[in-house]
Scaffold this active site. Structure first.
Site, mmCIF file in Angstrom:
data_model
loop_
_atom_site.group_PDB
_atom_site.id
_atom_site.type_symbol
_atom_site.label_atom_id
_atom_site.label_comp_id
_atom_site.label_asym_id
_atom_site.label_seq_id
_atom_site.Cartn_x
_atom_site.Cartn_y
_atom_site.Cartn_z
ATOM 1 N N CYS A 1 -2.248 -2.825 7.638
ATOM 2 C CA CYS A 1 -2.065 -3.715 6.495
ATOM 3 C C CYS A 1 -0.745 -4.476 6.525
ATOM 4 O O CYS A 1 -0.698 -5.648 6.146
ATOM 5 C CB CYS A 1 -2.249 -2.940 5.201
ATOM 6 S SG CYS A 1 -3.977 -2.412 5.043
ATOM 7 N N LYS B 1 -6.817 -4.983 -2.992
ATOM 8 C CA LYS B 1 -7.564 -5.474 -1.824
ATOM 9 C C LYS B 1 -8.568 -4.437 -1.340
ATOM 10 O O LYS B 1 -8.425 -3.251 -1.623
ATOM 11 C CB LYS B 1 -6.599 -5.848 -0.711
ATOM 12 C CG LYS B 1 -5.774 -4.705 -0.233
ATOM 13 C CD LYS B 1 -4.636 -5.230 0.636
ATOM 14 C CE LYS B 1 -3.979 -4.085 1.346
ATOM 15 N NZ LYS B 1 -4.920 -3.210 2.069
ATOM 16 N N ASP C 1 0.792 -1.242 0.000
ATOM 17 C CA ASP C 1 0.000 0.000 0.000
ATOM 18 C C ASP C 1 0.825 1.293 0.000
ATOM 19 O O ASP C 1 0.541 2.217 0.771
ATOM 20 C CB ASP C 1 -0.976 -0.004 1.192
ATOM 21 C CG ASP C 1 -2.002 -1.115 1.126
ATOM 22 O OD1 ASP C 1 -1.947 -1.927 0.176
ATOM 23 O OD2 ASP C 1 -2.857 -1.193 2.026
#
Ligand code: VGL
Ligand code: ZN
Length: 220
Positions: A151, A106, A8
């Site tokens: 995450c 995701k 991310d």
């Protein structure tokens, strides 16, 4: 075989972004340097539809940081972030791309959040990453990115659970720190699960790569 997993590294998690992670921009040069050291590099992007159930703005009278239930799971509400196709969802502009062989997306289901790069929070949907690592014979992952306490943590826990040799690159991660110490506790939880914690300099030691004062790696 080893792979570097970049979690991310997206505009909305950088300073100035919708869900800014303090110091998030500082890990981009770490990612660029480490990419030179790995043959295999894989990335993830948080990739939410605009009506995602983790966004406070999709509820009446709710604020970011509050807790709701989403598809039977406790869910922290966030500011709207990483909406599919928007600039905030794009990879950090300074991130080198040529070595990224595949990106996994995701958080695409509006009714379930997905902190892990592998499975959603209800452990229902796979992003395809686990299968991809298996068929491409990666059994060792080095993970860095944003955010340490969400995450990165859940990706590392799932990786270890899947039986992958899992290492977290400490200086390649930054946390949201909704509560003080969340990142520290995340590193502890990962270590408890058998994840190794190293610094990027430990990985690069013995290689002929080192950062210059300008942050541009030099190869001897
Ligand atoms: C993340 C909160 C919400 C992360 C993603 O990438 O750590 N955190 N969505
Ligand atoms: Zn998200």
């Amino acid at each position: 075989m080893k792979a570097l997993l970049l979690v991310d590294l997206q505009n909305d998690f950088l300073p100035g972004g919708a869900l800014a992670v303090p110091g998030g921009d500082e890990v981009v040069p770490v990612a660029n340097l480490l990419q030179l050291h790995f043959d295999r590099v894989i990335a993830t992007q948080d990739w939410h539809p605009a009506d995602h159930g983790s966004f406070a703005s999709n509820y009446v009278g709710r604020q970011p940081g509050e807790l709701v239930e989403l598809a039977g799971q406790p869910q922290i509400l966030w500011p709207a972030h990483c909406v599919q196709g928007t600039p905030g969802a794009e990879l950090a502009p300074g991130l080198e791309r040529p070595k990224i062989e595949k990106v996994f997306f995701k958080g695409v289901d509006p009714q379930v959040d997905s902190y892990s790069a592998f499975f959603d929070n209800a452990a229902q949907r796979s992003t395809g990453l686990a299968e991809y690592l298996r068929v491409t014979r990666i059994n060792e992952v080095y993970i860095m990115g944003l955010a340490t306490d969400y995450c990165v943590k859940f990706s590392a826990l799932d990786a270890a659970q899947l039986g992958l040799r899992t290492t977290i690159i400490e200086d390649g991660c930054r946390g949201v720190e909704l509560a003080d110490g969340d990142s520290e506790r995340a590193f502890e939880a990962m270590q408890q699960a058998g994840v190794d914690v190293v610094s990027s300099s430990e990985i690069l030691a013995g290689s002929n790569l080192f950062p210059t004062a300008e942050g541009i790696p030099v190869s001897l």
